[in-house]
Enzyme design. Structure first.
Site, PDB file in Angstrom:
ATOM      1  N   ASP A  75       5.843   2.870 -25.043  1.00  0.00           N
ATOM      2  CA  ASP A  75       7.050   3.691 -25.743  1.00  0.00           C
ATOM      3  C   ASP A  75       6.878   4.702 -27.135  1.00  0.00           C
ATOM      4  O   ASP A  75       6.061   4.688 -28.222  1.00  0.00           O
ATOM      5  CB  ASP A  75       7.345   2.467 -26.072  1.00  0.00           C
ATOM      6  CG  ASP A  75       8.345   1.498 -25.423  1.00  0.00           C
ATOM      7  OD1 ASP A  75       8.677   2.328 -24.476  1.00  0.00           O
ATOM      8  OD2 ASP A  75       8.926   0.679 -25.531  1.00  0.00           O
ATOM      9  N   ASP A 126       5.080   4.179 -20.997  1.00  0.00           N
ATOM     10  CA  ASP A 126       5.925   3.821 -20.458  1.00  0.00           C
ATOM     11  C   ASP A 126       7.210   4.755 -20.498  1.00  0.00           C
ATOM     12  O   ASP A 126       7.632   5.900 -20.322  1.00  0.00           O
ATOM     13  CB  ASP A 126       6.387   2.097 -20.941  1.00  0.00           C
ATOM     14  CG  ASP A 126       7.076   1.319 -20.480  1.00  0.00           C
ATOM     15  OD1 ASP A 126       8.234   1.775 -19.296  1.00  0.00           O
ATOM     16  OD2 ASP A 126       7.746   0.371 -21.539  1.00  0.00           O
ATOM     17  N   ASP A 162      13.426   3.376 -26.454  1.00  0.00           N
ATOM     18  CA  ASP A 162      13.482   2.386 -25.317  1.00  0.00           C
ATOM     19  C   ASP A 162      14.487   0.958 -26.836  1.00  0.00           C
ATOM     20  O   ASP A 162      14.002   1.540 -27.783  1.00  0.00           O
ATOM     21  CB  ASP A 162      12.814   1.388 -24.742  1.00  0.00           C
ATOM     22  CG  ASP A 162      11.923   2.002 -23.985  1.00  0.00           C
ATOM     23  OD1 ASP A 162      12.847   2.532 -23.022  1.00  0.00           O
ATOM     24  OD2 ASP A 162      11.509   1.310 -23.146  1.00  0.00           O
ATOM     25  N   ARG A 180      15.750   6.548 -15.113  1.00  0.00           N
ATOM     26  CA  ARG A 180      16.494   5.516 -16.543  1.00  0.00           C
ATOM     27  C   ARG A 180      17.248   6.787 -17.784  1.00  0.00           C
ATOM     28  O   ARG A 180      16.054   7.472 -18.712  1.00  0.00           O
ATOM     29  CB  ARG A 180      15.185   5.316 -17.139  1.00  0.00           C
ATOM     30  CG  ARG A 180      14.572   3.810 -16.460  1.00  0.00           C
ATOM     31  CD  ARG A 180      13.716   2.767 -17.104  1.00  0.00           C
ATOM     32  NE  ARG A 180      13.573   1.833 -16.522  1.00  0.00           N
ATOM     33  CZ  ARG A 180      12.190   0.996 -16.761  1.00  0.00           C
ATOM     34  NH1 ARG A 180      11.445   0.610 -17.849  1.00  0.00           N
ATOM     35  NH2 ARG A 180      12.685   0.100 -15.772  1.00  0.00           N
TER      36      ARG A 180
END
Length: 521
Positions: free
Chosen positions: A163, A192, A196, A245
């Site tokens: 992340d 990734d 987040d 996302r």
């Protein structure tokens, strides 16, 4: 529609150019920035506001180790500090530093169990190269005017679970502003998410930032059961060449306004597992399935207004694929507790192009589609978004009127064995709810809005006085209605809501809430 491969090649070439410049000793000139110009926006203004290191000393760091040393050199973990960063921060110049006021690591920039910190890029710019920023069990954090690129969870080197910026475990009040977050591919290439949030992360704003060239833009909630996150604002950001996302929202509430979405290749805003998304005046371009519930049968909802869909394609609804289009309509309502000014969606591409990302001089929109440099403000003054000053609890002054909790619903954080959420609204003082530890939250909810201006927290016999500090939160909006200490009667300005949360943030033992009574005022 533009294809992911072309943009990923562009990102790779850009990365090589920067590396070549650094190797040759070339200084890449970028405008200097001042920390926190203009002050926080969105949900980061709630819950007392987000001021970062305002009021503390300012230090300069050119390595990751120096950033950690600055954190560890404070009097304690909450002493305010602004860390001005310049240069390329990477694995080679980042090491773990120990101290009483920090908890750092060697493979990431670690903001763990700290508070009141600003990290801001200055001078020639700050680039975190293959090194992620991790925020855990921390509060009141500002990250501004930095680039974080190519953080991997597999391959070499690895950092921060892949992340660019990751938050987890009881994080509160984070403002990430004018950043550039980028990868060079998706999970198969070792990356990734770019942004987040999980495990009870709340009151976050991402503004004037660029997220690009990644399989995953970011998530709120790590699984369908991780619904303790939320109250997140995304505004004036560019999402470019993201597979999915943008973000993924599991439970909680998010507000997306004036963002420019380009080449969302598989899906965009994915509201699921009971989440609510307010989607205002965004510009979606050359993309697929930009809003809906995807990859699950646990639906979320959205309120839409003023958006432009330019060359957006929509797939058919079937099974766990439920796009909101081709004609997105609102299926919920979301109340926003802070003030904001919307740019018209038609000018979003130009205003975001002129403001979003690191090294743009911290320019912002004036609400009239014109980028401008903000006037510095006093970040120590959160202004009208401060929580309402509570009335001290007074058990000798019992509320009058109807207890609205009787017959309502109830839920909350993890409960102790043998207790039930419903015990707090059954009118029976012999039954109670307890959190799994010394802190936790319990909520009362109704199927339609109720006006509440007073609550009465009654502790079970034998546990009186265990409850220490608390907050009363409008769960619909995230606004903190009252805070203080001790059980009893708590009064605040009457507000219409569907769900009210009593959050225990400190206790002298195991709290036992026999009744969470609610009254109109």
């Amino acid at each position: 529609m533009r294809r992911p491969v072309a943009l990923r090649l562009q990102a790779a070439l850009g990365t090589l150019a920067l590396a070549a410049a650094a190797a040759a000793g070339v200084v890449l000139t970028m405008p200097e920035a001042a920390a926190a110009a203009g002050g926080a926006t969105g949900y980061a203004t709630q819950n007392g506001g987000t001021t970062g290191g305002a009021g503390g000393k300012t230090v300069r760091a050119t390595t990751g180790t120096a950033i950690h040393e600055a954190l560890c050199g404070r009097a304690d973990s909450s002493t305010p500090i602004t860390i001005e960063v310049e240069g390329i921060i990477n694995h080679g110049n980042t090491s773990k530093v120990s101290g009483d006021s920090c908890n750092t690591a060697a493979d990431k920039i670690e903001l763990k169990q700290v508070g009141n910190v600003t990290i801001v890029g200055v001078g020639g710019g700050a680039v975190f190269d293959q090194l992620g920023i991790h925020i855990r069990e921390s509060s009141n954090i500002i990250i501004q005017n930095v680039t974080v690129r190519n953080v991997k969870k597999s391959g070499s080197p690895t950092s921060n679970g892949g992340d660019a910026i990751g938050m987890e475990s009881d994080v509160r009040n984070v403002w990430v502003d004018h950043t550039t977050l980028e990868a060079s591919g998706g999970e198969s290439e070792g990356y990734d998410g770019l942004f987040d949030m999980k495990d009870n992360t709340q009151y976050v704003t991402l503004s004037y930032s660029v997220l690009r060239n990644s399989g995953r833009g970011g998530l709120i909630g790590s699984s369908e059961s991780d619904r303790s996150n939320g109250y997140v604002t995304f505004h004036h950001n560019l999402y470019e060449n993201i597979d999915s996302r943008a973000p993924l929202l599991r439970g909680g509430t998010a507000h997306m306004y004036n963002n420019h979405y380009v080449s969302l290749n598989k899906s965009g805003i994915n509201s699921r597992a009971g989440a609510k998304a307010k989607v205002d005046n965004n510009y979606f371009e050359d993309s697929k399935d930009v809003l809906g519930t995807f990859y699950t049968d646990e639906a979320g909802s959205w309120q839409v207004s003023g958006n432009i869909f330019d060359n957006v394609t929509w797939s058919e609804r079937s099974g766990d694929n439920n796009p909101a289009g081709p004609d997105p309509q609102s299926n919920t309502t979301v109340s926003i507790p802070y003030s904001y000014t919307l740019d018209d969606a038609s000018c979003v591409p130009s205003v975001v192009s002129g403001t979003a990302g690191a090294n743009k001089g911290l320019k912002v929109s004036d609400g009239g589609c014109t980028p401008q440099t903000p006037d510095p403000t006093d970040p120590t003054d959160p202004g009208p978004t401060d929580p309402t000053e509570p009335t001290d609890p007074d058990p000798t002054d019992p509320p009058s009127g109807t207890n609205l909790s009787l017959g309502a619903g109830a839920d909350g954080s993890s409960k102790a064995s043998g207790t039930s959420y419903g015990n707090v609204r059954d009118g029976d003082l012999s039954t109670y709810w307890s959190p799994a530890g010394t802190t936790g939250s319990v909520s009362v909810a109704w199927s339609s809005a109720r006006t509440v201006g007073k609550i009465n927290i009654r502790e079970a016999a034998g546990s009186q006085g265990a409850i220490g500090s608390y907050r009363v939160v409008n769960h619909d909006t995230g606004a903190v209605l009252a805070s203080g200490s001790g059980a009893g009667v708590i009064t605040f300005s009457p507000v219409s809501l569907e769900k009210l949360t009593f959050e225990i943030t400190g206790a002298s033992g195991t709290p036992k809430v026999a009744e969470f009574e609610t009254y109109a005022g």
